[in-house]
Design a protein around this motif. Structure first.
Motif, PDB file in Angstrom:
ATOM      1  N   ALA A 140      20.835  -3.695  -1.930  1.00 23.73           N
ATOM      2  CA  ALA A 140      19.849  -3.567  -0.858  1.00 23.73           C
ATOM      3  C   ALA A 140      19.607  -2.108  -0.511  1.00 23.73           C
ATOM      4  N   SER A 141      20.661  -1.315  -0.481  1.00 26.11           N
ATOM      5  CA  SER A 141      20.523   0.114  -0.184  1.00 26.11           C
ATOM      6  C   SER A 141      19.688   0.813  -1.245  1.00 26.11           C
ATOM      7  N   ALA A 142      19.993   0.543  -2.506  1.00 29.52           N
ATOM      8  CA  ALA A 142      19.254   1.181  -3.598  1.00 29.52           C
ATOM      9  C   ALA A 142      17.787   0.780  -3.566  1.00 29.52           C
ATOM     10  N   LEU A 143      17.534  -0.498  -3.334  1.00 24.73           N
ATOM     11  CA  LEU A 143      16.165  -0.996  -3.303  1.00 24.73           C
ATOM     12  C   LEU A 143      15.380  -0.349  -2.170  1.00 24.73           C
ATOM     13  N   ASN A 144      15.999  -0.256  -1.009  1.00 23.99           N
ATOM     14  CA  ASN A 144      15.330   0.313   0.154  1.00 23.99           C
ATOM     15  C   ASN A 144      15.067   1.808  -0.030  1.00 23.99           C
ATOM     16  N   VAL A 145      16.075   2.532  -0.537  1.00 21.59           N
ATOM     17  CA  VAL A 145      15.928   3.979  -0.717  1.00 21.59           C
ATOM     18  C   VAL A 145      14.807   4.289  -1.711  1.00 21.59           C
ATOM     19  N   LEU A 146      14.794   3.603  -2.851  1.00 25.41           N
ATOM     20  CA  LEU A 146      13.779   3.887  -3.860  1.00 25.41           C
ATOM     21  C   LEU A 146      12.391   3.477  -3.397  1.00 25.41           C
ATOM     22  N   ASN A 147      12.292   2.407  -2.627  1.00 19.95           N
ATOM     23  CA  ASN A 147      11.000   2.005  -2.076  1.00 19.95           C
ATOM     24  C   ASN A 147      10.454   3.069  -1.139  1.00 19.95           C
ATOM     25  N   ARG A 148      11.330   3.623  -0.286  1.00 16.10           N
ATOM     26  CA  ARG A 148      10.902   4.659   0.660  1.00 16.10           C
ATOM     27  C   ARG A 148      10.561   5.960  -0.058  1.00 16.10           C
ATOM     28  N   ILE A 149      11.352   6.310  -1.074  1.00  5.65           N
ATOM     29  CA  ILE A 149      11.048   7.518  -1.841  1.00  5.65           C
ATOM     30  C   ILE A 149       9.698   7.375  -2.549  1.00  5.65           C
ATOM     31  N   GLY A 150       9.477   6.204  -3.117  1.00  7.91           N
ATOM     32  CA  GLY A 150       8.183   5.951  -3.756  1.00  7.91           C
ATOM     33  C   GLY A 150       7.038   6.090  -2.771  1.00  7.91           C
ATOM     34  N   GLY A 151       7.231   5.557  -1.563  1.00 14.00           N
ATOM     35  CA  GLY A 151       6.195   5.669  -0.548  1.00 14.00           C
ATOM     36  C   GLY A 151       5.917   7.103  -0.164  1.00 14.00           C
ATOM     37  N   SER A 152       6.967   7.892   0.005  1.00 19.38           N
ATOM     38  CA  SER A 152       6.799   9.296   0.391  1.00 19.38           C
ATOM     39  C   SER A 152       6.106  10.099  -0.702  1.00 19.38           C
ATOM     40  N   LEU A 153       6.572   9.926  -1.945  1.00 20.59           N
ATOM     41  CA  LEU A 153       5.985  10.669  -3.055  1.00 20.59           C
ATOM     42  C   LEU A 153       4.537  10.244  -3.298  1.00 20.59           C
ATOM     43  N   GLY A 154       4.304   8.938  -3.278  1.00 15.52           N
ATOM     44  CA  GLY A 154       2.949   8.447  -3.519  1.00 15.52           C
ATOM     45  C   GLY A 154       1.967   8.958  -2.484  1.00 15.52           C
ATOM     46  N   THR A 155       2.362   8.899  -1.210  1.00 12.99           N
ATOM     47  CA  THR A 155       1.482   9.376  -0.147  1.00 12.99           C
ATOM     48  C   THR A 155       1.197  10.860  -0.289  1.00 12.99           C
ATOM     49  N   ALA A 156       2.244  11.640  -0.564  1.00 10.50           N
ATOM     50  CA  ALA A 156       2.059  13.089  -0.716  1.00 10.50           C
ATOM     51  C   ALA A 156       1.141  13.417  -1.889  1.00 10.50           C
ATOM     52  N   ILE A 157       1.359  12.755  -3.023  1.00  9.00           N
ATOM     53  CA  ILE A 157       0.549  13.035  -4.213  1.00  9.00           C
ATOM     54  C   ILE A 157      -0.903  12.656  -3.988  1.00  9.00           C
ATOM     55  N   PHE A 158      -1.135  11.478  -3.406  1.00  9.07           N
ATOM     56  CA  PHE A 158      -2.512  11.036  -3.201  1.00  9.07           C
ATOM     57  C   PHE A 158      -3.248  11.909  -2.202  1.00  9.07           C
ATOM     58  N   LEU A 159      -2.546  12.380  -1.175  1.00  6.42           N
ATOM     59  CA  LEU A 159      -3.200  13.263  -0.206  1.00  6.42           C
ATOM     60  C   LEU A 159      -3.530  14.617  -0.830  1.00  6.42           C
ATOM     61  N   ILE A 160      -2.663  15.090  -1.722  1.00 10.30           N
ATOM     62  CA  ILE A 160      -2.960  16.335  -2.426  1.00 10.30           C
ATOM     63  C   ILE A 160      -4.185  16.155  -3.324  1.00 10.30           C
ATOM     64  N   VAL A 161      -4.219  15.032  -4.039  1.00  9.93           N
ATOM     65  CA  VAL A 161      -5.379  14.740  -4.890  1.00  9.93           C
ATOM     66  C   VAL A 161      -6.642  14.662  -4.043  1.00  9.93           C
ATOM     67  N   LEU A 162      -6.571  13.957  -2.920  1.00 13.37           N
ATOM     68  CA  LEU A 162      -7.740  13.815  -2.051  1.00 13.37           C
ATOM     69  C   LEU A 162      -8.197  15.170  -1.517  1.00 13.37           C
ATOM     70  N   GLU A 163      -7.244  15.988  -1.073  1.00 11.60           N
ATOM     71  CA  GLU A 163      -7.595  17.302  -0.543  1.00 11.60           C
ATOM     72  C   GLU A 163      -8.281  18.164  -1.597  1.00 11.60           C
ATOM     73  N   ASN A 164      -7.744  18.139  -2.806  1.00 13.03           N
ATOM     74  CA  ASN A 164      -8.352  18.922  -3.886  1.00 13.03           C
ATOM     75  C   ASN A 164      -9.739  18.407  -4.236  1.00 13.03           C
ATOM     76  N   GLN A 165      -9.897  17.086  -4.226  1.00 20.18           N
ATOM     77  CA  GLN A 165     -11.202  16.503  -4.528  1.00 20.18           C
ATOM     78  C   GLN A 165     -12.219  16.822  -3.440  1.00 20.18           C
ATOM     79  N   LEU A 166     -11.789  16.776  -2.183  1.00 21.16           N
ATOM     80  CA  LEU A 166     -12.704  17.094  -1.085  1.00 21.16           C
ATOM     81  C   LEU A 166     -13.121  18.559  -1.128  1.00 21.16           C
ATOM     82  N   ALA A 167     -12.194  19.422  -1.532  1.00 21.02           N
ATOM     83  CA  ALA A 167     -12.504  20.847  -1.583  1.00 21.02           C
ATOM     84  C   ALA A 167     -13.509  21.164  -2.689  1.00 21.02           C
TER      85      ALA A 167
END
Length: 206
Positions: A140-167
């Motif tokens: 359960a710990s491993a599943l939760n940690v990796l899910n949260r890490i995926g969420g953090s990385l995915g959000t950061a990457i997509f926002l960077i992509v969006l910012e670059n595209q908007l610029a």
């Protein structure tokens, strides 16, 4: 924090890999979709919340049906179907530059929600089914940690992509969001790879 020995088991490794990518898809969509409606359709926060209700309804229906479907057909079939629904629902948003009709966006949110709701439960169930009872807390710990890490990385990457595209966008924010949702679509397709490695075990209907 994470017992890496658990990843030697195919079922657990496949489930946690899927959970990692699902975390990226889920949390990034929670950021991208409100921004899309507010910046492209110029809706206020209240109306944006109303426009996202179809996704929540779809997720509720998907989560409700997922358990029974997984029991009948197995987690792999349900998760793969859910990921395909997520991809189909996201695909319409990749065409934001073409100005899709409002009703098609609402239908797409329902489809996307159905996919999101139907994959989370069976994925977690497959992960826990692949370990012994005494290993469940560590799983359960491993599943939760990796899910949260995926969420953090995915959000950061997509926002960077969006910012670059908007610029650099010359056709307006619609095209910028379309490209960014294209990345989200690719993520849903990528999640099919670990999901395809789920065990084929199926519980016969009673």
């Amino acid at each position: 924090m994470i017992d890496v020995r658990l990843f030697a088991r195919r079922g657990f490794a496949a489930a946690t890999g899927t959970s990692f990518l699902l975390g990226a898809a889920l949390y990034s969509s929670m950021v991208l979709l409100p921004l899309f409606y507010q910046q492209v359709h110029h809706t206020d926060a209240f109306r944006t919340g109303l426009l996202l209700i179809p996704q929540a309804l779809g997720a509720a229906v998907g989560a409700f049906a997922a358990g029974r479907l997984a029991h009948r057909y197995g987690a792999r079939a349900v998760v793969l179907t859910g990921l395909l629904l997520m991809a189909a629902g996201t695909a319409v948003f990749t065409q934001a530059g073409a100005g899709p009709a409002a009703w098609s966006l609402s239908v797409s949110l329902v489809v996307q929600g159905l996919g999101l709701g139907s994959v989370m439960g069976p994925t977690m169930g497959a992960a826990y089914a692949s370990v012994d009872e005494r290993e469940t807390p560590r799983a359960a710990s491993a599943l939760n940690v990796l899910n949260r890490i995926g969420g953090s990385l995915g959000t950061a990457i997509f926002l960077i992509v969006l910012e670059n595209q908007l610029a650099g966008a010359h056709a307006g924010p619609e095209s910028a969001f379309g490209v960014t949702f294209g990345w989200a679509l690719a993520l849903a397709v990528l999640a099919l790879v670990p999901a395809a490695l789920f065990p084929r075990r199926r519980t016969p209907p009673s």
